[in-house]
Scaffold this motif. Structure first.
Motif, PDB file in Angstrom:
ATOM      1  N   ASP A 227      36.363  44.311  43.026  1.00 27.10           N
ATOM      2  CA  ASP A 227      37.149  43.299  43.308  1.00 27.10           C
ATOM      3  C   ASP A 227      37.356  41.762  42.291  1.00 27.10           C
ATOM      4  OD1 ASP A 227      38.324  45.229  45.101  1.00 27.10           O
ATOM      5  OD2 ASP A 227      37.205  44.456  46.360  1.00 27.10           O
ATOM      6  N   ILE A 228      36.276  41.642  42.024  1.00 27.92           N
ATOM      7  CA  ILE A 228      35.940  39.935  42.024  1.00 27.92           C
ATOM      8  C   ILE A 228      36.233  40.880  39.815  1.00 27.92           C
ATOM      9  CG2 ILE A 228      34.336  38.880  40.639  1.00 27.92           C
ATOM     10  CD1 ILE A 228      32.977  39.185  43.251  1.00 27.92           C
ATOM     11  N   ARG A 229      35.711  42.260  39.289  1.00 27.68           N
ATOM     12  CA  ARG A 229      36.139  42.374  38.380  1.00 27.68           C
ATOM     13  C   ARG A 229      37.245  42.757  37.882  1.00 27.68           C
ATOM     14  NH1 ARG A 229      36.807  46.683  36.296  1.00 27.68           N
ATOM     15  NH2 ARG A 229      36.743  48.129  37.559  1.00 27.68           N
ATOM     16  N   THR A 230      37.970  43.358  39.164  1.00 30.95           N
ATOM     17  CA  THR A 230      39.597  43.913  38.334  1.00 30.95           C
ATOM     18  C   THR A 230      40.269  42.362  38.094  1.00 30.95           C
ATOM     19  OG1 THR A 230      38.761  46.006  39.879  1.00 30.95           O
ATOM     20  CG2 THR A 230      41.432  44.832  39.632  1.00 30.95           C
ATOM     21  N   GLU A 231      39.952  41.325  39.481  1.00 30.97           N
ATOM     22  CA  GLU A 231      40.227  40.406  39.447  1.00 30.97           C
ATOM     23  C   GLU A 231      40.320  39.804  38.022  1.00 30.97           C
ATOM     24  OE1 GLU A 231      43.357  37.739  40.369  1.00 30.97           O
ATOM     25  OE2 GLU A 231      43.070  38.776  41.404  1.00 30.97           O
ATOM     26  N   LEU A 232      39.659  39.215  37.146  1.00 27.80           N
ATOM     27  CA  LEU A 232      39.166  39.047  36.124  1.00 27.80           C
ATOM     28  C   LEU A 232      40.172  39.699  35.515  1.00 27.80           C
ATOM     29  CD1 LEU A 232      35.361  37.423  36.764  1.00 27.80           C
ATOM     30  CD2 LEU A 232      37.282  36.289  36.993  1.00 27.80           C
ATOM     31  N   GLU A 233      39.591  40.538  35.310  1.00 26.23           N
ATOM     32  CA  GLU A 233      39.509  41.273  34.721  1.00 26.23           C
ATOM     33  C   GLU A 233      42.156  41.606  34.111  1.00 26.23           C
ATOM     34  OE1 GLU A 233      38.996  46.101  31.632  1.00 26.23           O
ATOM     35  OE2 GLU A 233      38.521  45.258  33.996  1.00 26.23           O
ATOM     36  N   SER A 234      42.229  41.620  35.218  1.00 27.50           N
ATOM     37  CA  SER A 234      43.779  42.057  34.697  1.00 27.50           C
ATOM     38  C   SER A 234      44.384  39.902  35.047  1.00 27.50           C
ATOM     39  CB  SER A 234      44.189  42.063  36.394  1.00 27.50           C
ATOM     40  OG  SER A 234      43.564  41.007  37.701  1.00 27.50           O
ATOM     41  N   THR A 235      43.622  39.400  34.529  1.00 34.29           N
ATOM     42  CA  THR A 235      44.152  37.571  34.874  1.00 34.29           C
ATOM     43  C   THR A 235      43.684  37.421  33.350  1.00 34.29           C
ATOM     44  OG1 THR A 235      43.371  37.436  37.061  1.00 34.29           O
ATOM     45  CG2 THR A 235      43.475  35.570  35.178  1.00 34.29           C
ATOM     46  N   ILE A 236      41.975  37.537  32.791  1.00 37.36           N
ATOM     47  CA  ILE A 236      41.838  37.424  31.543  1.00 37.36           C
ATOM     48  C   ILE A 236      42.394  38.406  30.513  1.00 37.36           C
ATOM     49  CG2 ILE A 236      40.510  36.537  29.779  1.00 37.36           C
ATOM     50  CD1 ILE A 236      38.761  35.330  32.489  1.00 37.36           C
ATOM     51  N   GLY A 237      42.393  39.581  31.033  1.00 35.16           N
ATOM     52  CA  GLY A 237      43.042  40.638  30.660  1.00 35.16           C
ATOM     53  C   GLY A 237      42.523  40.636  28.972  1.00 35.16           C
ATOM     54  N   PRO A 238      43.299  42.074  28.629  1.00 34.97           N
ATOM     55  CA  PRO A 238      44.660  43.009  29.616  1.00 34.97           C
ATOM     56  C   PRO A 238      43.710  44.049  29.954  1.00 34.97           C
ATOM     57  CG  PRO A 238      44.803  43.754  27.470  1.00 34.97           C
ATOM     58  CD  PRO A 238      43.614  42.912  27.364  1.00 34.97           C
ATOM     59  N   TYR A 239      44.413  44.278  31.344  1.00 37.60           N
ATOM     60  CA  TYR A 239      43.521  45.127  32.077  1.00 37.60           C
ATOM     61  C   TYR A 239      44.443  46.932  32.432  1.00 37.60           C
ATOM     62  CZ  TYR A 239      42.250  47.571  36.978  1.00 37.60           C
ATOM     63  OH  TYR A 239      41.686  48.633  37.757  1.00 37.60           O
ATOM     64  N   TYR A 240      44.088  47.441  31.813  1.00 33.96           N
ATOM     65  CA  TYR A 240      45.167  48.695  31.859  1.00 33.96           C
ATOM     66  C   TYR A 240      45.940  48.901  32.737  1.00 33.96           C
ATOM     67  CZ  TYR A 240      46.051  53.687  31.063  1.00 33.96           C
ATOM     68  OH  TYR A 240      46.430  55.654  30.267  1.00 33.96           O
ATOM     69  N   ILE A 241      46.946  50.400  33.567  1.00 32.43           N
ATOM     70  CA  ILE A 241      47.396  50.716  34.571  1.00 32.43           C
ATOM     71  C   ILE A 241      47.123  52.294  33.846  1.00 32.43           C
ATOM     72  CG2 ILE A 241      48.578  50.240  35.965  1.00 32.43           C
ATOM     73  CD1 ILE A 241      47.333  47.708  36.050  1.00 32.43           C
ATOM     74  N   ASN A 242      48.595  52.620  33.184  1.00 33.53           N
ATOM     75  CA  ASN A 242      48.435  53.906  33.242  1.00 33.53           C
ATOM     76  C   ASN A 242      49.415  53.862  31.684  1.00 33.53           C
ATOM     77  OD1 ASN A 242      51.116  52.347  33.335  1.00 33.53           O
ATOM     78  ND2 ASN A 242      51.768  54.275  36.149  1.00 33.53           N
TER      79      ASN A 242
END
Length: 498
Positions: free
Chosen positions: A166-181
């Motif tokens: 969850d920490i990794r997902t939060e950091l990646e989606s904030t600093i990003g970009p985080y791929y969704i679909n």
């Protein structure tokens, strides 16, 4: 190093304006935050594509591609001191690399550490830059760029019910970009990526205010179980053959072939390498080294093939030598013409050498073929040679100069691909001119000398004993009937009746 994307974009836009002011540049495409050459993403990377004007509008020598690149390189070095700018041509073969020149990989086999790897790479770059046979030598490997290290107390994170995922997902989606679909729209496929607005990811305090949902549904601040500090590290870690590696790019200097440039860069690298490191070539340079002297073997096989075809045609192993011996003179003239034109022996000149083998043999065949026919008709060796020269001189001159004048447009060509056509045209022009001027004098001499050696060999007369045995065998199978057998050997006629 570690400049922000905003700062990198400003520098890239400044370089783009300077490039558009340069005469001969038509369009530009700028990319900030990405290096096409290294195939990597970083905030301080940038790439700029230059589309030059049409060849019809760049006929002057100072508007050639190399001249524009050199002038733009000097101007950017003076006006853009805050960035390191290197200009490369397009790759000679599409799909083999992302830029012109060649690349050598420095590998750390002994785990000496990234700082030592960078020091060795910088020493190799310095040695290559001091070599006049090399230009554009540089390496983008950096082992001491600023990093922001996140130290997570796993015990406290577990006590608060926060998982590492969850920490990794939060950091990646904030600093990003985080791929969704992905989704399809207007006949194209689009990616959905999320990232926090840039005002919420400017400093360490912004990151400390991030909150992660725990297993009980509560929001836990990141600062409760994590701390941050500034450290140094590489921009990106490159591995080659599973070893830490650094890429060094270079290009051939003026009046230097690619093979010579590769050899000079290899020597510069070997002089600086410790025992725990080694170098390996990649991309187009690797294929060139793997090919090696294949062209020489292909040429030798072509000469052998021509010799075998002529041997089958003349039913002799000696007469084809009179045709093949003119080939070295042809190649000597071709290489001399390429050297006088200050060009290198590349793949196009090698193709021209193969063409010259057939063209040189064509002229020699005209003389040797007629001289052989005259010799078989009963003429003496000297008379047959002179008759062939007198009869075949006009067709040799006509066909040769028709071909020589036909390749003149290749020598003076301009526009796209002119450098390829010029090397091929000059090699064929000089080789054909030399074989025409020298071949009409040397081919008769070769034929006369070879025929002289051939005439000196003793002629084996038929064995008379074998002939009489054949006659007796025929008589013994006549069954007592009267027959007359005539057998002729040399100038002797024998008759026997039974």
């Amino acid at each position: 190093d570690a400049a922000s994307v905003t700062r990198t974009r400003e520098v890239v836009e400044k370089i783009e304006r300077i490039a558009l002011e340069t005469e001969g540049v038509k369009h530009t495409v700028a990319i900030a935050g990405q290096s096409i050459l290294l195939n990597a993403n970083a905030s301080n990377f940038g790439a700029l594509y230059l589309m030059l004007d049409d060849f019809d509008n760049r006929t002057r020598p100072e508007l050639s591609g190399d001249a524009i690149a050199a002038a733009l390189q000097d101007r950017l070095a003076q006006e853009i001191p805050e960035a390191v700018v290197n200009i490369f041509a397009a790759p000679p073969v599409e799909g083999l690399g992302t830029a012109g020149g060649f690349k050598i990989i420095l590998q750390d086999l002994g785990d000496n550490g990234l700082p030592r790897l960078q020091r060795i790479a910088d020493r190799i770059v310095a040695a290559g830059q001091s070599d006049p046979h090399l230009q554009g030598v540089f390496s983008s490997f950096r082992a001491d760029t600023p990093w922001l290290e996140l130290i997570i107390d796993r015990t406290q994170a577990k006590d608060r019910g926060v998982s590492i995922d969850d920490i990794r997902t939060e950091l990646e989606s904030t600093i990003g970009p985080y791929y969704i679909n992905d989704f399809n729209l207007f006949g194209r496929t689009w990616q959905v990526n999320v990232q926090a607005y840039y005002t919420y990811r400017q400093s360490i305090d912004d990151l400390k205010q991030l909150k992660i949902r725990n297993n009980q549904g509560d929001m836990v601040p990141l600062a409760d179980f994590a701390s941050m500090r500034f450290v140094s590290g590489p921009v990106f870690v490159m591995r080659y053959n599973m070893y830490p590696a650094a890429a060094i790019h270079a290009d051939a200097g003026p009046d230097t072939s690619s093979g010579q440039a590769i050899e000079h860069l290899y020597q510069a690298a070997e002089e600086q390498l410790p025992q725990s490191m080694r170098t390996e070539w990649t991309e187009l340079a690797l294929l060139q080294l793997q090919t090696g002297n294949t062209a020489m073997w292909v040429f030798l096989l072509a000469v052998v093939l021509v010799f075998l075809v002529l041997a089958a045609q003349y039913e002799s192993w000696s007469l084809p030598l009179a045709v093949i011996l003119v080939v070295p003179m042809c190649l000597l003239c071709a290489i001399t013409g390429v050297i006088l034109a200050r060009m290198d022996v590349n793949i196009f000149t090698q193709i021209g050498f193969l063409v010259l083998v057939g063209l040189a043999c064509k002229n020699a065949i005209l003389i040797v073929e007629y001289a052989k026919a005259q010799r078989e008709a009963g003429k003496e060796r000297k008379q047959a040679t002179l008759a062939a020269c007198q009869l075949r001189l006009r067709p040799i001159i006509m066909t040769s100069f028709a071909f020589i004048l036909g390749v003149v447009p290749l020598m003076v060509s301009e526009g796209a691909g002119a450098e390829m056509r010029r090397t091929l045209g000059i090699a064929v022009f000089a080789g054909m001119l030399g074989v025409t001027l020298f071949g009409i004098f040397l081919t008769p001499v070769f034929y006369y000398v070879i025929q002289w050696f051939k005439d000196r060999r003793p002629v084996r007369l038929p064995d008379l004993d074998d002939d009489w045995r054949a006659v007796e065998h025929a008589v013994s199978h006549s069954n007592g009937q009267a027959h007359t057998v005539e057998y002729e050997t040399a100038a002797v006629t024998t008759r026997q009746s039974s």
